[in-house]
Scaffold this motif. Structure first.
Motif, PDB file in Angstrom:
ATOM      1  N   ALA A 169     -13.567  12.992  -7.032  1.00 58.99           N
ATOM      2  CA  ALA A 169     -14.681  13.687  -6.383  1.00 58.99           C
ATOM      3  C   ALA A 169     -15.361  12.783  -5.371  1.00 58.99           C
ATOM      4  N   ALA A 170     -15.490  11.504  -5.702  1.00 55.74           N
ATOM      5  CA  ALA A 170     -16.127  10.557  -4.790  1.00 55.74           C
ATOM      6  C   ALA A 170     -15.319  10.416  -3.507  1.00 55.74           C
ATOM      7  N   LEU A 171     -13.994  10.353  -3.632  1.00 60.63           N
ATOM      8  CA  LEU A 171     -13.141  10.241  -2.450  1.00 60.63           C
ATOM      9  C   LEU A 171     -13.223  11.505  -1.586  1.00 60.63           C
ATOM     10  N   GLN A 172     -13.210  12.663  -2.246  1.00 61.87           N
ATOM     11  CA  GLN A 172     -13.290  13.916  -1.496  1.00 61.87           C
ATOM     12  C   GLN A 172     -14.622  14.016  -0.753  1.00 61.87           C
ATOM     13  N   LEU A 173     -15.707  13.643  -1.427  1.00 58.91           N
ATOM     14  CA  LEU A 173     -17.020  13.684  -0.797  1.00 58.91           C
ATOM     15  C   LEU A 173     -17.091  12.712   0.372  1.00 58.91           C
ATOM     16  N   ALA A 174     -16.531  11.521   0.194  1.00 61.93           N
ATOM     17  CA  ALA A 174     -16.536  10.526   1.276  1.00 61.93           C
ATOM     18  C   ALA A 174     -15.733  11.030   2.469  1.00 61.93           C
ATOM     19  N   PHE A 175     -14.597  11.668   2.195  1.00 64.38           N
ATOM     20  CA  PHE A 175     -13.776  12.186   3.291  1.00 64.38           C
ATOM     21  C   PHE A 175     -14.524  13.278   4.059  1.00 64.38           C
ATOM     22  N   ILE A 176     -15.147  14.187   3.320  1.00 63.25           N
ATOM     23  CA  ILE A 176     -15.882  15.273   3.973  1.00 63.25           C
ATOM     24  C   ILE A 176     -17.032  14.724   4.790  1.00 63.25           C
ATOM     25  N   ASP A 177     -17.761  13.755   4.234  1.00 64.98           N
ATOM     26  CA  ASP A 177     -18.903  13.182   4.942  1.00 64.98           C
ATOM     27  C   ASP A 177     -18.490  12.414   6.195  1.00 64.98           C
ATOM     28  N   ASN A 178     -17.359  11.717   6.112  1.00 66.72           N
ATOM     29  CA  ASN A 178     -16.942  10.850   7.216  1.00 66.72           C
ATOM     30  C   ASN A 178     -16.054  11.530   8.247  1.00 66.72           C
ATOM     31  N   GLU A 179     -15.265  12.498   7.820  1.00 69.10           N
ATOM     32  CA  GLU A 179     -14.277  13.086   8.713  1.00 69.10           C
ATOM     33  C   GLU A 179     -14.573  14.543   9.096  1.00 69.10           C
ATOM     34  N   VAL A 180     -15.091  15.308   8.163  1.00 68.14           N
ATOM     35  CA  VAL A 180     -15.203  16.753   8.375  1.00 68.14           C
ATOM     36  C   VAL A 180     -16.566  17.149   8.930  1.00 68.14           C
ATOM     37  N   ILE A 181     -17.634  16.769   8.233  1.00 62.45           N
ATOM     38  CA  ILE A 181     -18.993  17.150   8.648  1.00 62.45           C
ATOM     39  C   ILE A 181     -19.634  15.935   9.302  1.00 62.45           C
ATOM     40  N   ARG A 182     -19.463  15.829  10.592  1.00 60.31           N
ATOM     41  CA  ARG A 182     -19.911  14.627  11.301  1.00 60.31           C
ATOM     42  C   ARG A 182     -21.242  14.808  12.027  1.00 60.31           C
ATOM     43  N   THR A 183     -21.635  16.020  12.300  1.00 58.34           N
ATOM     44  CA  THR A 183     -22.834  16.240  13.099  1.00 58.34           C
ATOM     45  C   THR A 183     -23.821  17.128  12.360  1.00 58.34           C
ATOM     46  N   GLN A 184     -25.053  17.102  12.828  1.00 61.04           N
ATOM     47  CA  GLN A 184     -26.076  17.966  12.258  1.00 61.04           C
ATOM     48  C   GLN A 184     -25.706  19.439  12.476  1.00 61.04           C
ATOM     49  N   THR A 185     -25.094  19.702  13.606  1.00 63.37           N
ATOM     50  CA  THR A 185     -24.670  21.066  13.904  1.00 63.37           C
ATOM     51  C   THR A 185     -23.591  21.520  12.925  1.00 63.37           C
TER      52      THR A 185
END
Length: 219
Positions: free
Chosen positions: A149-165
């Motif tokens: 779960a930690a890896l998935q969350l890190a990937f989403i935070d760093n790669e997928v959801i990058r902007t406030q928009t």
């Protein structure tokens, strides 16, 4: 029709983020309300009271406020009780602020892990994490979460959801998937646009439709 997300023929709500990832928004409304329920909240302090005796001898119990405390006739013991109440109220506010901050962090994690399904999410996130550490020196905090779960969350935070928009668009998509009424949804999207300083399309940085790509867009 929203410019925050695309509704596919089967009803799937899809957001394409600024980095090119297609994200399917999942319904989470009922579960989201339960996030952070296990936190024990402190008791709300009770302000001291005083008695006012009317002309006919009737008595009325009133709660102190600052104006009443500042009255020269207020007994010293009541002033001390008021000071203790203010201290207790400040401690209560600090504890509640900390609890709400933790709840917000958990809501963010929940939305990222349960509210989105990233299309073509890499199978080997461990290799990705090792590359981030080696190439960029990123410290990927597990936030006390189980490793996958930690890896998935890190990937989403760093790669997928990058902007406030990205975050605004995905939140709106999750609300749509969760069955929020259209009028309320329109209001939420208008608030997001205002917050982001936008009056037209939801994202000036990337396409809001489905890209059809199998991963991040090539730069």
């Amino acid at each position: 029709m929203s410019d925050f997300y695309t509704v596919e023929n089967d009803g799937t709500i899809v957001v394409t983020t600024a980095s090119g990832w297609a994200v399917e928004c999942q319904p989470v409304a009922d579960l989201l309300l339960r996030v952070g329920q296990n936190f024990v909240e402190p008791d709300l302090p009770t302000a001291p009271t005083y008695i006012v005796t009317g002309a006919g001898g009737e008595q009325d119990e009133r709660t102190y406020d600052q104006e009443a405390i500042d009255d020269p006739k207020t007994p010293d013991e009541d002033r001390e009780a008021w000071a203790a109440y203010l201290d207790a109220q400040a401690d209560y506010d600090a504890q509640m602020t900390a609890i709400e901050q933790k709840r917000n962090e958990m809501r963010g994690r929940f939305m990222a892990l349960r509210g989105v399904k990233v299309r073509n999410l890499p199978d080997d996130l461990e290799t990705w994490a090792e590359e981030q550490r080696a190439l960029f020196g990123f410290e990927l905090d597990d936030n006390g979460l189980p490793h996958p779960a930690a890896l998935q969350l890190a990937f989403i935070d760093n790669e997928v959801i990058r902007t406030q928009t990205d975050g605004a668009k995905i939140t709106a998509g999750i609300m749509r998937a969760s069955g929020l009424a259209q009028e309320a949804l329109d209001s939420v999207e208008a608030t997001f646009r205002n917050t982001l300083g936008q009056t037209g399309r939801a994202d000036a940085e990337g396409d809001t439709g489905v890209s059809g790509e199998t991963g991040p867009a090539e730069s």
